[in-house]
Design an enzyme around this catalytic site. Structure first.
Site, PDB file in Angstrom:
ATOM      1  N   ILE A 181      78.057 -33.344  36.970  1.00  0.00           N
ATOM      2  CA  ILE A 181      78.328 -32.765  38.291  1.00  0.00           C
ATOM      3  C   ILE A 181      79.789 -32.354  38.410  1.00  0.00           C
ATOM      4  CG2 ILE A 181      78.237 -33.174  40.790  1.00  0.00           C
ATOM      5  CD1 ILE A 181      76.093 -35.301  40.278  1.00  0.00           C
ATOM      6  N   ASP A 233      91.811 -44.679  34.924  1.00  0.00           N
ATOM      7  CA  ASP A 233      90.756 -45.621  34.595  1.00  0.00           C
ATOM      8  C   ASP A 233      90.282 -46.282  35.891  1.00  0.00           C
ATOM      9  OD1 ASP A 233      89.269 -47.936  33.781  1.00  0.00           O
ATOM     10  OD2 ASP A 233      90.283 -47.881  31.847  1.00  0.00           O
ATOM     11  N   LEU A 234      88.975 -46.349  36.083  1.00  0.00           N
ATOM     12  CA  LEU A 234      88.419 -46.953  37.292  1.00  0.00           C
ATOM     13  C   LEU A 234      88.776 -48.434  37.420  1.00  0.00           C
ATOM     14  CD1 LEU A 234      84.801 -45.436  37.271  1.00  0.00           C
ATOM     15  CD2 LEU A 234      86.681 -44.791  38.782  1.00  0.00           C
ATOM     16  N   TYR A 281      72.201 -50.277  38.313  1.00  0.00           N
ATOM     17  CA  TYR A 281      72.844 -49.022  38.697  1.00  0.00           C
ATOM     18  C   TYR A 281      72.672 -48.767  40.198  1.00  0.00           C
ATOM     19  CZ  TYR A 281      73.922 -44.099  39.198  1.00  0.00           C
ATOM     20  OH  TYR A 281      74.449 -42.902  39.641  1.00  0.00           O
ATOM     21  N   LYS A 330      75.748 -48.359  43.023  1.00  0.00           N
ATOM     22  CA  LYS A 330      75.955 -47.222  43.928  1.00  0.00           C
ATOM     23  C   LYS A 330      75.933 -47.676  45.390  1.00  0.00           C
ATOM     24  CE  LYS A 330      76.587 -43.621  42.757  1.00  0.00           C
ATOM     25  NZ  LYS A 330      77.852 -42.996  42.316  1.00  0.00           N
ATOM     26  N   VAL A 335      69.040 -35.515  39.463  1.00  0.00           N
ATOM     27  CA  VAL A 335      69.752 -34.249  39.252  1.00  0.00           C
ATOM     28  C   VAL A 335      69.288 -33.554  37.970  1.00  0.00           C
ATOM     29  CG1 VAL A 335      72.008 -33.129  39.088  1.00  0.00           C
ATOM     30  CG2 VAL A 335      71.761 -35.245  40.411  1.00  0.00           C
TER      31      VAL A 335
END
Length: 338
Positions: free
Chosen positions: A13, A61-62, A153, A157, A187
């Site tokens: 995306i 970096d997250l 997952y 989210k 998606v």
């Protein structure tokens, strides 16, 4: 010229969003985990005939505070897309949950410090529908992360989005930063580059190669990646979008079986429309973490109330059949060059 910090620019995306932002006249500051990825992004966009003179790449970096404040400095908007995406349930759930939640908070803190006007956060319809099996979900719904078979997952989210809303709602004073959430469904759509390692691309790749002899019995709202990017770009400046969650997905449910049927009708030989028995997937889930991550989808047949998205954004979704067939054409081209 407004500047957008786009996290996760190298993703499926992210690349489409970067293309649309640059073509709309924005200056884009994209984040990657390594400079090698950054060069891939630039090469991919250039190959897609996108002028990259207003693109810069920064390494973030997250899971680290390093560099976030500098990356957000001077930006008008933040589009936070970066988040780990795997179907398989990891051995340690925090391997997915921690970077998703902490990464969102790092982006928001840096945005707030930099005086950013609005953050557009990429969530997922899984944060709304993840514990449901039938019926219709909408922007006011939240997934019960303690329900049976909810994947790691999905939890990541849901928790990341809740953390973002908590952060924004805890602001004090008059000069408050705005938050808008875009929640895509499943998606599909042609990738901008040649990378088909993402989950939806990988599944379609296997389907076309005849490596997926059965598909799960599951149907939920889908969306084209180009529509997802378009809605993100519009959400930056649409006044009515502030403080809201928007479903970026069709109203009607679409399943993996219908995707396979579209491909067979088009003459592709690899796809199978055979439904995998639930008991088989549950048996596999005892030994396979990816199968375990799919358990929450079994028997799902969900619609979405996307009316607010369609009305406020003037959005007509690309039909799922068109999306699947155009994706297949792109994947076959990439397979041919592999």
């Amino acid at each position: 010229m407004n500047t957008v910090l786009l996290t996760g620019i190298s993703g499926y995306i992210g690349l489409h969003s970067a293309k649309q932002l640059l073509e709309a006249g924005y200056t884009v500051r994209g984040t990657v985990r390594s400079q090698t990825k950054g060069q891939e992004v630039r090469n991919t966009l250039t190959a897609a005939s996108v002028d990259t003179k207003n693109l810069t790449i920064v390494e973030l970096d997250l899971t680290s505070d390093r560099g976030w404040d500098d990356a957000a400095k001077g930006c008008d908007f933040v589009m936070h897309m970066a988040s780990p995406f795997v179907i398989a349930n990891p051995k340690d759930p925090q391997a997915l949950i921690t970077p998703a939640v902490d990464g969102s908070l790092r982006a928001l803190r840096a945005a707030k410090k930099a005086g950013v006007k609005r953050v557009v956060l990429t969530s997922s319809v899984l944060s709304m529908m993840g514990s449901m099996k039938t019926g219709t979900f909408g922007p006011s719904d939240w997934t019960d992360i303690d329900a049976p078979d909810v994947s790691t997952y999905t939890k990541s989210k849901t928790l990341a989005e809740k953390a973002a809303w908590d952060f924004v709602n805890s602001q004090e004073g008059d000069d408050q930063m705005e938050l808008t959430v875009i929640a895509p469904g499943g998606v599909f759509g042609p990738p901008l580059g040649r990378n088909i390692t993402g989950q939806s691309m990988s599944m379609l790749d296997q389907m076309l190669r005849g490596k997926l002899p059965m598909v799960p019995k599951a149907a939920f709202p889908m969306v084209d990646v180009r529509d997802v990017a378009k809605l993100h770009v519009q959400a930056l400046t649409l006044p009515e979008a502030t403080g809201k969650r928007f479903i970026a997905a069709s109203a009607e449910p679409n399943g993996f079986q219908s995707a396979a049927q579209f491909l067979k009708d088009e003459g592709y030989k690899g796809p199978s429309t055979r439904i995998a028995p639930d008991f088989l997937l549950r048996l596999m889930a005892k030994f396979d973490r990816e199968a375990k991550g799919m358990l929450g989808l079994l028997g799902m047949h969900l619609s979405s109330n996307n009316s607010e998205t369609r009305e406020l954004f003037g959005w007509t979704p690309i039909p799922f059949q068109q999306s699947v067939l155009e994706t297949a054409k792109a994947v076959k081209t990439i397979q041919g060059k592999a």
